[in-house]
Scaffold this active site. Sequence first.
Site, PDB file in Angstrom:
ATOM      1  N   CYS A 150      -0.283   0.214   1.874  1.00  0.00           N
ATOM      2  CA  CYS A 150       0.440   1.509   1.436  1.00  0.00           C
ATOM      3  C   CYS A 150       0.469   1.872   0.133  1.00  0.00           C
ATOM      4  O   CYS A 150       0.009   2.951  -0.475  1.00  0.00           O
ATOM      5  CB  CYS A 150       1.945   1.410   2.272  1.00  0.00           C
ATOM      6  SG  CYS A 150       2.717   0.093   1.180  1.00  0.00           S
TER       7      CYS A 150
ATOM      8  N   HIS B 231       7.798  -0.052   1.655  1.00  0.00           N
ATOM      9  CA  HIS B 231       6.618   0.805   1.932  1.00  0.00           C
ATOM     10  C   HIS B 231       6.729   2.090   1.354  1.00  0.00           C
ATOM     11  O   HIS B 231       7.810   2.527   0.645  1.00  0.00           O
ATOM     12  CB  HIS B 231       6.850   1.099   3.539  1.00  0.00           C
ATOM     13  CG  HIS B 231       5.952   1.779   4.008  1.00  0.00           C
ATOM     14  ND1 HIS B 231       4.306   1.573   4.177  1.00  0.00           N
ATOM     15  CD2 HIS B 231       5.810   2.933   4.631  1.00  0.00           C
ATOM     16  CE1 HIS B 231       3.650   2.162   4.670  1.00  0.00           C
ATOM     17  NE2 HIS B 231       4.382   3.312   5.029  1.00  0.00           N
TER      18      HIS B 231
ATOM     19  N   HIS C 295       0.254   8.253   5.007  1.00  0.00           N
ATOM     20  CA  HIS C 295       0.553   6.687   4.523  1.00  0.00           C
ATOM     21  C   HIS C 295      -0.463   5.889   5.488  1.00  0.00           C
ATOM     22  O   HIS C 295      -1.106   6.215   6.336  1.00  0.00           O
ATOM     23  CB  HIS C 295       1.892   6.346   4.702  1.00  0.00           C
ATOM     24  CG  HIS C 295       2.401   6.188   6.119  1.00  0.00           C
ATOM     25  ND1 HIS C 295       3.393   5.269   6.507  1.00  0.00           N
ATOM     26  CD2 HIS C 295       1.973   6.985   7.200  1.00  0.00           C
ATOM     27  CE1 HIS C 295       3.584   5.463   7.888  1.00  0.00           C
ATOM     28  NE2 HIS C 295       2.604   6.530   8.434  1.00  0.00           N
TER      29      HIS C 295
END
Length: 276
Positions: free
Chosen positions: A186, A237, A249
């Site tokens: 990510c 994240h 993402h």
Amino acid sequence: MASTTGEVDPVAAPANQPTHQIATLDDEQRVNALLIVSTAQQLGLPARAAVIAVAAALQESGLRNLPHGHLDSLGLFQQRPSQGWGTREQILDPSHAARQFYDRLVKVPRWEQLPLTRAAQAVQRSAYPDAYARWEPLAQQAVDAVSGACVLPIAGEKVAAVLAYAHAQLGKPYLWGAEGPFAFDCSGLTMRAYQAAGITIPRVAADQWRHGQPIPPGHEQPGDLAFFHMQPDGPGHVGIVIGNGQMIHAPNRHETVKIASYRRADLIGFTRPASR
């Protein structure tokens, strides 16, 4: 009538001994103060409007977006659906609440010259109109402190470069620790997307969170970073906002880089990396 209680004390100071230090505000209160100030700036209003609004929110809710209050009062300013401030859902949207406050404030004759208590009372119609006065010093400090933190949008061409890079990675596999070009995790994706625009940001999500300027919810723009799943050292994240509640993402090893909603339960907040 916005509120009739004035019961919330955000810094637990005795009634005759208000606290006048911006350091007493916690992260939630600072974010809400930032939203109130940035909304005033977007509307082209002077800082005095933001001071009045922040003082009102300190008195009414402790600068917290409360889902309850006296009778049907809700939100930052304890506005009431029954009094025409909007639906419950609208009032619990801090951006809507702030805009509604300012919309009524600017209709008060000579509001700029009025004492804060009279200006706030003209909007709020509280049962305790004098209570706003105790928050004026703290509100002024809060506005002074966050005014410089209201972050300008990243230049359009740089946002375009960030988003173009991210879009070009759609469908590529997730691999922990990967920074491209064939796979990403990510924060590897977000780092490389910003590098494509000539902007350097840290490598991991937790450091990217600390690096950027916080953006109040509802004020996020394409190119901003959205963070999720708070862990002891920071968010676990991160994704790139593309607009309309969507982000790009790299989710996890079971999915490829994709477009998804960032409106989910583990959303922490947004930041805007410095454009330099």
